[in-house]
Write a protein that holds these residues in place. Sequence first.
Motif, PDB file in Angstrom:
ATOM      1  N   TYR A   2      -1.459   6.691  10.844  1.00  0.00           N
ATOM      2  CA  TYR A   2      -0.241   6.441  11.844  1.00  0.00           C
ATOM      3  C   TYR A   2      -0.804   5.896  12.852  1.00  0.00           C
ATOM      4  N   ALA A   3      -2.196   5.840  13.243  1.00  0.00           N
ATOM      5  CA  ALA A   3      -2.572   5.003  14.358  1.00  0.00           C
ATOM      6  C   ALA A   3      -2.694   3.483  13.838  1.00  0.00           C
ATOM      7  N   LYS A   4      -3.001   3.239  12.529  1.00  0.00           N
ATOM      8  CA  LYS A   4      -3.008   1.691  11.973  1.00  0.00           C
ATOM      9  C   LYS A   4      -1.332   1.169  11.969  1.00  0.00           C
TER      10      LYS A   4
END
Length: 309
Positions: free
Chosen positions: A215-217
């Motif tokens: 989700y960071a990506k």
Amino acid sequence: MDEELNVTYMITLAGHVEVHRYRYLYFMIICIVYMLIICSNSTIVYLIWTHQNLHEPMYIFIAALSLNSVLFSTNIYPKLLVDFLSEKQIISYQACLVQYFMFYALGGSEFLLLSAMAYDRYVSICKPLQYPTIMTKTTIKIFLALAWLVPACQLVASATMSANQKLCGFNLRVIFCNNSIYKLHCETSRTISVYGVFILLNVALFPMLFIIFTYAKIFITTYRSCKEVRKKAAETCLPHLLVLINFSLLCTYDVIIVRLESDIPKIARLIMTLQIVLYHPLFNPIIYGIKMKEISKHLKHLLRQDKMK
């Protein structure tokens, strides 16, 4: 040793509070909640199964999560309902091990299914052109099989080792069987403890780290993209994140209950335990039914049809 294994040990579940005084109230509440869980999750599965436009990886994983919630609840609620109407809340050690196995196997499956959903969203948003070739029907089947088989296979070994342990205690301060069964053993097994940490890493911590990284990506990619892409990411990722956060908090509760059992008042322990079995199975269909646009649309259409009848 064989004679010991053939003996049926009965375990007292002493986590119930004021059962005799409020037994019918408890029974009605749990019965209503269980029916709501079955109906709401089954409705989500039905909508995804019957509508062709929902036969996409993201919705298939949502259906799998709903099915997982039904199995998870069925492992806990029928026994709870029986206990509320019984004079004594007891369970055989063998049945306790089965409940323990199902509880953590399905809990592990939840994390792995959420990991598969995170990967699906990552490919859809960050690699849209490659999405059809990566998220094929075969890939989905493999993800689903791994999500249910990996935790189950690992928990079988843990349950088998626990079944071979000598018991010195027959009282659990819980309302269903979880990791507290280790407190029944005469000696703390280092092998079981180390293997338990191994399972925790495989089916909870590593999937959690993978989801956070994924989700960071996604957020980095969408931040650099246009408003339309950001809107799409928010619509599809936010429900998954809410479910993940909710389930992670409930798993933390489970660890706290076991580790601090003697330091928590009985009523507080009961409330914390009920949060694990009440909130999450109901939380999934509510979040996906409201937040997922396509599911919400079909759900409203289904409700309108029922009203017309």
